[in-house]
Design a protein around this motif. Structure first.
Motif, PDB file in Angstrom:
ATOM      1  N   CYS A 131       5.230   0.516   4.699  1.00  0.00           N
ATOM      2  CA  CYS A 131       3.974   0.376   3.964  1.00  0.00           C
ATOM      3  C   CYS A 131       4.004   1.174   2.666  1.00  0.00           C
ATOM      4  CB  CYS A 131       2.798   0.837   4.835  1.00  0.00           C
ATOM      5  SG  CYS A 131       2.339  -0.309   6.143  1.00  0.00           S
ATOM      6  N   MET A 132       4.582   2.375   2.720  1.00  0.00           N
ATOM      7  CA  MET A 132       4.651   3.203   1.524  1.00  0.00           C
ATOM      8  C   MET A 132       5.554   2.563   0.467  1.00  0.00           C
ATOM      9  SD  MET A 132       3.176   5.936   0.506  1.00  0.00           S
ATOM     10  CE  MET A 132       2.682   6.637   2.078  1.00  0.00           C
ATOM     11  N   ALA A 133       6.676   2.006   0.916  1.00  0.00           N
ATOM     12  CA  ALA A 133       7.600   1.364  -0.022  1.00  0.00           C
ATOM     13  C   ALA A 133       6.958   0.127  -0.649  1.00  0.00           C
ATOM     14  CB  ALA A 133       8.900   0.992   0.684  1.00  0.00           C
ATOM     15  N   CYS A 134       6.256  -0.674   0.155  1.00  0.00           N
ATOM     16  CA  CYS A 134       5.584  -1.863  -0.374  1.00  0.00           C
ATOM     17  C   CYS A 134       4.447  -1.482  -1.320  1.00  0.00           C
ATOM     18  CB  CYS A 134       5.044  -2.717   0.769  1.00  0.00           C
ATOM     19  SG  CYS A 134       6.319  -3.496   1.778  1.00  0.00           S
ATOM     20  N   SER A 135       3.759  -0.383  -1.008  1.00  0.00           N
ATOM     21  CA  SER A 135       2.689   0.082  -1.869  1.00  0.00           C
ATOM     22  C   SER A 135       3.212   0.407  -3.259  1.00  0.00           C
ATOM     23  CB  SER A 135       2.021   1.320  -1.250  1.00  0.00           C
ATOM     24  OG  SER A 135       1.131   1.917  -2.166  1.00  0.00           O
ATOM     25  N   GLN A 136       4.298   1.146  -3.323  1.00  0.00           N
ATOM     26  CA  GLN A 136       4.838   1.530  -4.623  1.00  0.00           C
ATOM     27  C   GLN A 136       5.583   0.384  -5.296  1.00  0.00           C
ATOM     28  OE1 GLN A 136       3.861   4.315  -6.060  1.00  0.00           O
ATOM     29  NE2 GLN A 136       2.659   4.455  -4.193  1.00  0.00           N
ATOM     30  N   GLY A 137       6.122  -0.522  -4.493  1.00  0.00           N
ATOM     31  CA  GLY A 137       6.770  -1.690  -5.076  1.00  0.00           C
ATOM     32  C   GLY A 137       5.795  -2.564  -5.840  1.00  0.00           C
ATOM     33  N   THR A 138       4.630  -2.801  -5.252  1.00  0.00           N
ATOM     34  CA  THR A 138       3.615  -3.587  -5.957  1.00  0.00           C
ATOM     35  C   THR A 138       2.986  -2.791  -7.100  1.00  0.00           C
ATOM     36  OG1 THR A 138       2.040  -2.901  -4.229  1.00  0.00           O
ATOM     37  CG2 THR A 138       3.063  -5.077  -4.008  1.00  0.00           C
ATOM     38  N   ASP A 139       2.931  -1.481  -6.949  1.00  0.00           N
ATOM     39  CA  ASP A 139       2.432  -0.623  -8.028  1.00  0.00           C
ATOM     40  C   ASP A 139       3.246  -0.796  -9.310  1.00  0.00           C
ATOM     41  OD1 ASP A 139       2.876   2.157  -9.506  1.00  0.00           O
ATOM     42  OD2 ASP A 139       0.860   2.204  -8.647  1.00  0.00           O
ATOM     43  N   ALA A 140       4.554  -1.043  -9.186  1.00  0.00           N
ATOM     44  CA  ALA A 140       5.437  -1.152 -10.349  1.00  0.00           C
ATOM     45  C   ALA A 140       5.150  -2.392 -11.190  1.00  0.00           C
ATOM     46  CB  ALA A 140       6.895  -1.168  -9.900  1.00  0.00           C
ATOM     47  N   PHE A 141       4.374  -3.348 -10.673  1.00  0.00           N
ATOM     48  CA  PHE A 141       3.989  -4.491 -11.491  1.00  0.00           C
ATOM     49  C   PHE A 141       3.092  -4.072 -12.654  1.00  0.00           C
ATOM     50  CE2 PHE A 141       5.805  -6.808  -8.100  1.00  0.00           C
ATOM     51  CZ  PHE A 141       5.981  -8.124  -8.500  1.00  0.00           C
ATOM     52  N   SER A 142       2.585  -2.854 -12.601  1.00  0.00           N
ATOM     53  CA  SER A 142       1.775  -2.331 -13.706  1.00  0.00           C
ATOM     54  C   SER A 142       2.588  -2.189 -14.984  1.00  0.00           C
ATOM     55  CB  SER A 142       1.183  -0.966 -13.328  1.00  0.00           C
ATOM     56  OG  SER A 142       0.355  -1.070 -12.190  1.00  0.00           O
ATOM     57  N   GLN A 143       3.899  -2.138 -14.884  1.00  0.00           N
ATOM     58  CA  GLN A 143       4.732  -2.066 -16.090  1.00  0.00           C
ATOM     59  C   GLN A 143       4.527  -3.301 -16.969  1.00  0.00           C
ATOM     60  OE1 GLN A 143       6.549   0.464 -16.982  1.00  0.00           O
ATOM     61  NE2 GLN A 143       6.563   1.690 -15.116  1.00  0.00           N
ATOM     62  N   SER A 144       4.201  -4.424 -16.348  1.00  0.00           N
ATOM     63  CA  SER A 144       3.939  -5.659 -17.100  1.00  0.00           C
ATOM     64  C   SER A 144       2.447  -5.888 -17.303  1.00  0.00           C
ATOM     65  CB  SER A 144       4.538  -6.862 -16.361  1.00  0.00           C
ATOM     66  OG  SER A 144       5.921  -6.693 -16.176  1.00  0.00           O
ATOM     67  N   GLY A 145       1.641  -4.915 -16.889  1.00  0.00           N
ATOM     68  CA  GLY A 145       0.203  -5.005 -17.067  1.00  0.00           C
ATOM     69  C   GLY A 145      -0.273  -4.028 -18.118  1.00  0.00           C
ATOM     70  N   LEU A 146      -0.850  -2.919 -17.679  1.00  0.00           N
ATOM     71  CA  LEU A 146      -1.433  -1.979 -18.640  1.00  0.00           C
ATOM     72  C   LEU A 146      -0.381  -1.304 -19.516  1.00  0.00           C
ATOM     73  CD1 LEU A 146      -1.323   1.397 -17.859  1.00  0.00           C
ATOM     74  CD2 LEU A 146      -2.567   0.519 -15.899  1.00  0.00           C
ATOM     75  N   TYR A 147       0.831  -1.074 -18.996  1.00  0.00           N
ATOM     76  CA  TYR A 147       1.847  -0.388 -19.795  1.00  0.00           C
ATOM     77  C   TYR A 147       2.375  -1.246 -20.938  1.00  0.00           C
ATOM     78  CZ  TYR A 147       2.104   3.553 -16.594  1.00  0.00           C
ATOM     79  OH  TYR A 147       1.806   4.669 -15.844  1.00  0.00           O
ATOM     80  N   SER A 148       2.173  -2.549 -20.860  1.00  0.00           N
ATOM     81  CA  SER A 148       2.583  -3.444 -21.952  1.00  0.00           C
ATOM     82  C   SER A 148       1.427  -3.787 -22.874  1.00  0.00           C
ATOM     83  CB  SER A 148       3.157  -4.740 -21.371  1.00  0.00           C
ATOM     84  OG  SER A 148       4.290  -4.501 -20.577  1.00  0.00           O
ATOM     85  N   ASN A 149       0.246  -3.324 -22.571  1.00  0.00           N
ATOM     86  CA  ASN A 149      -0.955  -3.771 -23.274  1.00  0.00           C
ATOM     87  C   ASN A 149      -1.197  -3.028 -24.582  1.00  0.00           C
ATOM     88  OD1 ASN A 149      -4.467  -3.819 -22.995  1.00  0.00           O
ATOM     89  ND2 ASN A 149      -3.227  -5.657 -23.150  1.00  0.00           N
TER      90      ASN A 149
END
Length: 515
Positions: free
Chosen positions: A428-446
């Motif tokens: 669960c912890m690994a999946c939590s942080q794995g989906t968290d990394a999609f933020s690189q293509s969200g707010l971090y690219s904005n």
């Protein structure tokens, strides 16, 4: 086709052509010139004059052809000499060792990658060493949270200041200073801990000052060294150094602690900075123009393909802060970093206290979320670019990717209170942080979407909010654990993820709002 073959693909005459006058169609015999006396030979003399004229014209044509042929033969000789010169240059290049032919711009990228590797190694080692340190010095959870958050006190101060300094004096000086500064602070951590808690807090804050200038300095250097066509790859490599630094620090810290004691982690990791700094002084320059050893071909490639932006003389703060998408970026960055920094600083403690893993297991298992993040960040970037290339609007792509980055971690953190086995908790912890990394293509690219000219200012603003989340989040986690449980810690993170999701989808945009 070779130079000679190309030029002589058509044949040129080497001698006067036989009966050249026959190549032209004979015309009927006419008397063009008459004799002054009306003699029977007058027409014959006229025909002879006409024939002589044709021969003279034919001879002139042949002379012109000979001139062209001679010129082309000279050109062939020049081409042969040019080919010989190129061959000699190739022979000279082949004599140069391969490591000297390696592109200098990628040497700079690799050095920045290794700096970020050391950056996260020195940052996460405390999350492992804090376990034996708290046992030795009798620290309660609130004190542990205070120590963990003290790093962010200094880190917060140099976000915007580091960018201004890098633009003024050059990225080489600023990044070199940062690595030396945080390496010294890392090596002094055991001494400060034995002197007392206030000394330890100051040293950790000093370490944050050094690491705070790393990202703006790196951006300054790569903007000058890396052509636009290679910029995405270079940034991906540099930022992957942070993930691998976390992996390396979490994997090696337990081994060093068991073999040599907890101070060895700080001494060994801190000493690596001196090795990096020696290489940095000898190989790095703030810009390609300053490098005397840079090959002319590579310098031309860099200079002609790097787009220099117009410098920002004045920053319209009032206009920037009046835009709702800017505040959506700031609020979402805060909500996102609260959960991320808790992972960085508190997860080894969670594995040790709740899942009953020993110190070595805690460090090794903490590696899994970072490896998952490294994979998911690249996967998310590929998906986002593909969606945009297929015609989906940038606004929609940013909202979808960031919604995954918020709702994914929120879902998997809520499952932690329902799992019964350590293996499922780690998953669960690994999946939590794995989906968290999609933020690189969200707010971090904005930042570059909405204000390309002021993207640095926006990054400073939003990342300052993100650092504040690290300061408050790590300290608040210690307080919550002293008066509550890990379920309460995760509930706060989930609540902030949900707030970030609502704010982001209501107010964010992928369109440019500031010129």
């Amino acid at each position: 086709m070779s130079f000679r073959a190309l030029l002589f693909s058509s044949n040129f005459p080497k001698s006067p052509p036989e009966n050249i006058s026959t190549r032209t169609k004979p015309s009927p015999t006419r008397c063009l010139i008459r004799s002054p006396v009306n003699s029977p030979h007058g027409c014959r003399l006229s025909r002879l004059s006409a024939t002589e004229g044709r021969r003279r014209r034919s001879g002139k044509v042949y002379a012109d052809v000979r001139e062209i042929a001679d010129s082309l033969r000279e050109l062939v000789k020049f081409g042969d000499s040019l080919n010989d010169a190129v061959a000699s240059e190739d022979d000279l290049d082949s004599a140069v060792p391969w490591w000297e032919q390696f592109p200098k711009r990628w040497v700079i990228v690799i050095l920045c990658f290794s700096a970020f590797l050391l950056c996260n190694m020195d940052r996460v080692n405390m999350s492992i060493a804090i376990l034996p340190m708290s046992a030795e010095f009798n620290w309660n959870p609130a004190t542990v949270g205070l120590i963990q958050s003290s790093f962010f006190w200094g880190y917060l101060l140099t976000q915007i200041a580091g960018g201004i300094w890098a633009d003024t004096v050059g990225g080489k000086t600023v990044l070199g200073f940062g690595v030396v500064w945080w390496s010294i602070a890392t090596a002094l951590t055991p001494v400060a801990a034995k002197l007392g808690l206030p000394f330890l807090l100051v040293v950790r804050a000093f370490m944050g000052i050094g690491e705070g200038v790393a990202m703006p300095a790196m951006n300054n250097i790569l903007s000058k060294w890396v052509p636009v066509a290679e910029r995405s790859r270079s940034l991906a490599l540099v930022y992957s150094g942070m993930y691998l630094g976390s992996v390396t620090g979490l994997a090696f810290s337990p081994f060093l602690i068991h073999q040599f004691g907890w101070p060895s982690v700080f001494y060994s990791f801190g000493s690596l900075g001196t090795v990096w700094f020696a290489l940095w002084l000898n190989k790095a320059y703030s810009s390609p123009i300053e490098d005397p050893e840079l090959l002319p071909q590579e310098k031309k490639l860099i200079v002609t393909n790097c787009i220099s932006k117009q410098p920002v003389k004045t920053i319209p703060w009032k206009l920037i802060l009046s835009k709702p998408p800017v505040w959506a970026l700031i609020v979402s960055h805060f909500c996102h970093n609260w959960g991320t920094f808790i992972l960085l600083t508190w997860m080894p403690t969670y594995y040790h206290q709740v899942l009953k893993f020993n110190l070595t297991d805690s460090g090794l298992i903490c590696v899994l979320p970072w490896l998952t993040m490294a994979f998911s960040a690249n996967l998310g970037g590929w998906i986002a670019d593909t969606l945009v290339s297929k015609g989906l609007s940038v606004t929609t792509v940013r909202k979808v990717m960031q919604s995954i980055g918020f709702l994914g971690p929120a879902f998997f953190l809520t499952q932690l209170s329902h799992v019964n086995s350590p293996a499922m908790a780690v998953l669960c912890m690994a999946c939590s942080q794995g989906t968290d990394a999609f933020s690189q293509s969200g707010l971090y690219s904005n930042h570059q979407d909405i204000a390309p000219r002021y993207s640095g200012v926006l990054l400073g603003l939003s990342n300052t909010a993100g650092v504040l989340a690290g300061v408050f989040g790590t300290a608040a986690t210690g307080y919550i654990l002293q008066h509550g449980s890990w379920d309460n810690v995760f509930e706060v993170s989930v609540g902030l993820y949900l707030v970030g999701t609502v704010v982001w989808n209501l107010f964010s945009t992928g369109e440019k709002i500031l010129d």
